[in-house]
Design a protein around this motif. Structure first.
Motif, PDB file in Angstrom:
ATOM      1  N   PRO A 175       0.973  -1.393   0.101  1.00  0.00           N
ATOM      2  CA  PRO A 175      -0.026  -0.060  -0.034  1.00  0.00           C
ATOM      3  C   PRO A 175       0.646   1.324  -0.065  1.00  0.00           C
ATOM      4  N   LEU A 176       1.931   1.319   0.729  1.00  0.00           N
ATOM      5  CA  LEU A 176       2.787   2.440   0.694  1.00  0.00           C
ATOM      6  C   LEU A 176       3.451   2.689  -0.694  1.00  0.00           C
ATOM      7  N   LEU A 177       3.979   1.882  -1.347  1.00  0.00           N
ATOM      8  CA  LEU A 177       4.269   1.821  -2.363  1.00  0.00           C
ATOM      9  C   LEU A 177       3.219   2.630  -3.485  1.00  0.00           C
ATOM     10  N   VAL A 178       2.115   1.825  -3.641  1.00  0.00           N
ATOM     11  CA  VAL A 178       1.105   2.196  -4.665  1.00  0.00           C
ATOM     12  C   VAL A 178       0.408   3.407  -4.332  1.00  0.00           C
ATOM     13  N   LEU A 179       0.344   3.859  -3.032  1.00  0.00           N
ATOM     14  CA  LEU A 179      -0.325   5.285  -2.666  1.00  0.00           C
ATOM     15  C   LEU A 179       0.702   6.437  -2.552  1.00  0.00           C
ATOM     16  N   ARG A 180       1.979   6.115  -2.326  1.00  0.00           N
ATOM     17  CA  ARG A 180       3.067   7.262  -2.282  1.00  0.00           C
ATOM     18  C   ARG A 180       3.689   7.512  -3.468  1.00  0.00           C
ATOM     19  N   TRP A 181       4.193   6.387  -4.193  1.00  0.00           N
ATOM     20  CA  TRP A 181       4.926   6.568  -5.531  1.00  0.00           C
ATOM     21  C   TRP A 181       4.011   6.507  -6.848  1.00  0.00           C
ATOM     22  N   LYS A 182       2.740   6.500  -6.795  1.00  0.00           N
ATOM     23  CA  LYS A 182       1.686   6.563  -7.801  1.00  0.00           C
ATOM     24  C   LYS A 182       2.260   5.662  -8.688  1.00  0.00           C
ATOM     25  N   VAL A 183       2.352   6.043 -10.269  1.00  0.00           N
ATOM     26  CA  VAL A 183       2.677   4.981 -11.389  1.00  0.00           C
ATOM     27  C   VAL A 183       3.747   4.214 -11.006  1.00  0.00           C
ATOM     28  N   ALA A 184       4.878   4.794 -10.523  1.00  0.00           N
ATOM     29  CA  ALA A 184       6.236   4.065 -10.314  1.00  0.00           C
ATOM     30  C   ALA A 184       5.924   3.184  -9.487  1.00  0.00           C
ATOM     31  N   GLY A 185       5.373   3.565  -8.174  1.00  0.00           N
ATOM     32  CA  GLY A 185       4.964   2.566  -6.993  1.00  0.00           C
ATOM     33  C   GLY A 185       4.144   1.464  -7.561  1.00  0.00           C
ATOM     34  N   MET A 186       3.294   1.658  -8.326  1.00  0.00           N
ATOM     35  CA  MET A 186       2.272   0.625  -8.754  1.00  0.00           C
ATOM     36  C   MET A 186       3.101  -0.248  -9.624  1.00  0.00           C
ATOM     37  N   VAL A 187       3.708  -0.016 -10.646  1.00  0.00           N
ATOM     38  CA  VAL A 187       4.828  -0.953 -11.149  1.00  0.00           C
ATOM     39  C   VAL A 187       5.604  -1.633 -10.090  1.00  0.00           C
ATOM     40  N   LEU A 188       6.242  -1.141  -9.552  1.00  0.00           N
ATOM     41  CA  LEU A 188       7.089  -1.821  -8.359  1.00  0.00           C
ATOM     42  C   LEU A 188       6.430  -2.856  -7.456  1.00  0.00           C
ATOM     43  N   ALA A 189       5.351  -2.388  -6.933  1.00  0.00           N
ATOM     44  CA  ALA A 189       4.443  -3.164  -6.218  1.00  0.00           C
ATOM     45  C   ALA A 189       3.883  -4.317  -7.173  1.00  0.00           C
ATOM     46  N   GLY A 190       3.440  -4.019  -8.139  1.00  0.00           N
ATOM     47  CA  GLY A 190       3.317  -5.335  -9.121  1.00  0.00           C
ATOM     48  C   GLY A 190       4.336  -6.351  -9.420  1.00  0.00           C
ATOM     49  N   LEU A 191       5.657  -5.612  -9.488  1.00  0.00           N
ATOM     50  CA  LEU A 191       6.518  -6.687  -9.815  1.00  0.00           C
ATOM     51  C   LEU A 191       7.068  -7.382  -8.696  1.00  0.00           C
ATOM     52  N   LEU A 192       6.717  -6.661  -7.370  1.00  0.00           N
ATOM     53  CA  LEU A 192       7.116  -7.408  -6.150  1.00  0.00           C
ATOM     54  C   LEU A 192       5.967  -8.514  -5.899  1.00  0.00           C
ATOM     55  N   LEU A 193       4.989  -8.030  -6.169  1.00  0.00           N
ATOM     56  CA  LEU A 193       3.572  -9.260  -5.852  1.00  0.00           C
ATOM     57  C   LEU A 193       3.904 -10.378  -6.789  1.00  0.00           C
ATOM     58  N   ALA A 194       4.233 -10.128  -8.051  1.00  0.00           N
ATOM     59  CA  ALA A 194       4.155 -11.214  -9.059  1.00  0.00           C
ATOM     60  C   ALA A 194       5.471 -11.933  -8.641  1.00  0.00           C
ATOM     61  N   GLY A 195       6.679 -11.351  -8.413  1.00  0.00           N
ATOM     62  CA  GLY A 195       7.854 -12.202  -7.793  1.00  0.00           C
ATOM     63  C   GLY A 195       7.688 -12.975  -6.727  1.00  0.00           C
ATOM     64  N   ALA A 196       7.057 -12.470  -5.657  1.00  0.00           N
ATOM     65  CA  ALA A 196       6.602 -13.007  -4.475  1.00  0.00           C
ATOM     66  C   ALA A 196       5.719 -14.360  -4.702  1.00  0.00           C
ATOM     67  N   VAL A 197       4.595 -14.209  -5.539  1.00  0.00           N
ATOM     68  CA  VAL A 197       3.726 -15.197  -6.028  1.00  0.00           C
ATOM     69  C   VAL A 197       4.589 -16.458  -6.524  1.00  0.00           C
ATOM     70  N   ALA A 198       5.458 -15.978  -7.394  1.00  0.00           N
ATOM     71  CA  ALA A 198       6.332 -16.852  -8.145  1.00  0.00           C
ATOM     72  C   ALA A 198       7.032 -17.849  -7.495  1.00  0.00           C
ATOM     73  N   ALA A 199       7.801 -16.900  -6.318  1.00  0.00           N
ATOM     74  CA  ALA A 199       8.666 -17.452  -5.430  1.00  0.00           C
ATOM     75  C   ALA A 199       8.126 -18.513  -4.566  1.00  0.00           C
ATOM     76  N   PHE A 200       6.879 -18.190  -3.971  1.00  0.00           N
ATOM     77  CA  PHE A 200       6.085 -18.890  -2.733  1.00  0.00           C
ATOM     78  C   PHE A 200       5.730 -20.187  -3.664  1.00  0.00           C
ATOM     79  N   ALA A 201       5.473 -20.220  -5.106  1.00  0.00           N
ATOM     80  CA  ALA A 201       4.934 -21.401  -5.689  1.00  0.00           C
ATOM     81  C   ALA A 201       6.147 -21.979  -5.987  1.00  0.00           C
ATOM     82  N   LEU A 202       7.176 -21.706  -6.067  1.00  0.00           N
ATOM     83  CA  LEU A 202       8.559 -22.423  -6.491  1.00  0.00           C
ATOM     84  C   LEU A 202       9.240 -23.086  -5.335  1.00  0.00           C
ATOM     85  N   LEU A 203       8.858 -22.353  -4.048  1.00  0.00           N
ATOM     86  CA  LEU A 203       9.477 -22.902  -2.755  1.00  0.00           C
ATOM     87  C   LEU A 203       8.131 -23.904  -2.353  1.00  0.00           C
ATOM     88  N   GLY A 204       6.948 -24.079  -2.752  1.00  0.00           N
ATOM     89  CA  GLY A 204       6.139 -24.837  -2.195  1.00  0.00           C
ATOM     90  C   GLY A 204       5.529 -24.412  -0.786  1.00  0.00           C
TER      91      GLY A 204
END
Length: 413
Positions: A175-204
């Motif tokens: 929320p801090l990234l999306v609401l404070r950094w606007k577009v750049a924050g939304m992009v970074l938050a999306g990348l972090l979320l997608a990366g975390a989902v992929a990592a969690f899936a690969l780690l089981g």
């Protein structure tokens, strides 16, 4: 006086403690609690949720007196470096006190933008480490542990625990990234979320994946209910704890027709919960005592009907492997109805103590809701009820949310 530098220093160590499996969070909250003695000015009388929460901890500590799993208070030697607090009751009381001091000092702190920035940056560092871990863990574990099979297993478990810790950190960071950094924050938050989902899936790490789903659901509730959202959210969690044996008994019965098609590990978890529910009925009011579940050594060989549905090597595997991997059921098993009612009431009192979501900055209300949702999943599937690292990391996360609230409120004034 500004407690922000203390929290900033603690969060510098957050990625390190997460990489090491999370147990370092307990001594870390101990240090922040000691530092808080110079800052904390506890409100008198304490808030109702704090009083009831301490009553639960006191009751749980008292229950160790009749627990078959009780231990000596301390062991080892300070001079030899083997000193340890063995009694769960003592360590739990100390953890509750230092966590309360840390949060009380956070409530008194002055705004600290740079300290808030350090905390957010360290959460980002840990996210990057976890996202990279599925791809680098093999090389790193081999370099650290070599051919030590036990060390390799422990290292792999630490990586999984780090994923759970990140699941507690992302509700604060996104929320801090999306609401404070606007577009750049939304992009970074999306990348972090997608990366975390992929990592969690690969780690089981199913618990971390489910925690992200619960985070999103809790945040959605707060968006839809800006007036009563916290009361509904924490009231639902309280009801879940109070009704846990009934809810899980119903889940087990509902899955029984398809149990044969479920993975053996999942079936064993359901049977573990079934065994814990059955043992809870033997001491429904006071429970079997803190740490009792680790003394339940029955293996699947004692249940031929269950073992017939599993590979033969499961015969020597304990039905309850140290603890139920479900804190709600463990509350009932070890502290009984008295403990479950106290735990649920503390959450109800917290729900009425918190401001309305709409009265808080958007980043803060979303962080509170997301942390509550994610923590409930980790609470339900990952650790023992007395896992100090989990509770210490949760207390530190709550403290930094308070710091951010005070800092954002000052910036918007």
């Amino acid at each position: 006086m500004n407690y922000g530098p203390v929290l900033a220093a603690a969060f510098v160590l957050w990625p390190v403690m997460a990489v090491l499996g999370g147990q370092g969070f307990a001594p870390l909250i101990g240090l922040t609690g000691l530092a808080a003695l110079a800052f904390a000015r506890p409100q008198m009388p304490p808030a109702a949720f704090a009083c009831i929460g301490f009553a639960f901890v006191a009751w749980a500590a008292l229950s160790e007196l009749w627990s078959p799993g009780s231990r000596q208070i301390v062991s080892g030697s300070l001079l030899e470096g083997t000193f340890a607090v063995e009694a769960r009751s003592l360590s739990s009381v100390l953890l509750a006190l230092t966590s309360a001091l840390t949060i009380a000092a956070s409530l008194r702190t002055a705004p600290a933008p740079w300290a808030s920035g350090i905390a957010a940056t360290m959460l980002g560092v840990q996210a990057a480490l976890v996202i990279a871990s599925p791809y680098l863990s093999g090389m790193v574990l081999s370099a650290v542990y070599g051919e030590d099979s036990r060390g390799l297993i422990e290292g792999a478990q630490n990586i999984g625990r780090g994923a759970n810790t990140l699941a507690l950190g992302l509700p604060l960071l996104l929320p801090l990234l999306v609401l404070r950094w606007k577009v750049a924050g939304m992009v970074l938050a999306g990348l972090l979320l997608a990366g975390a989902v992929a990592a969690f899936a690969l780690l089981g790490s199913a618990s971390a994946l489910c925690a992200l789903a619960a985070m999103a659901a809790a945040m959605g509730l707060i968006v839809l209910a800006p007036r009563m959202g916290f009361r509904w959210l924490f009231g639902a969690i309280a009801g879940y704890i109070a009704a846990a044996p009934v809810l899980y008994a119903g889940l087990i019965r509902a899955l029984d027709p398809v149990s044969q098609s479920l993975p053996a590990s999942f079936r064993s978890r359901l049977w573990s919960w079934e065994a814990v529910i059955a043992r809870s009925s033997e001491a429904p009011f006071a429970g079997h005592g803190m740490g009792a579940t680790r003394s339940w050594k029955d293996t699947f060989a004692s249940r031929p009907d269950w073992l017939a549905q599993l590979p033969d090597f499961w015969a020597t595997y304990p039905i309850v492997p140290g603890h139920p991997h479900n804190m709600a059921l463990q509350i009932w098993a070890e502290t009984g109805m008295i403990g479950a009612v106290l735990a649920a009431l503390s959450l109800v009192a917290l729900a009425f103590h918190l401001p309305r979501p709409g009265d808080l900055p958007r980043e803060i209300r979303l962080a509170i809701a997301g942390l509550a949702g994610a923590a409930t999943v980790i609470f339900s599937f990952a650790y023992s009820l007395w896992n100090e690292g989990f509770w210490a990391s949760l207390a530190l996360a709550a403290a930094v949310i308070i710091l951010w609230h005070r800092t954002l409120r000052e910036a918007e004034a």
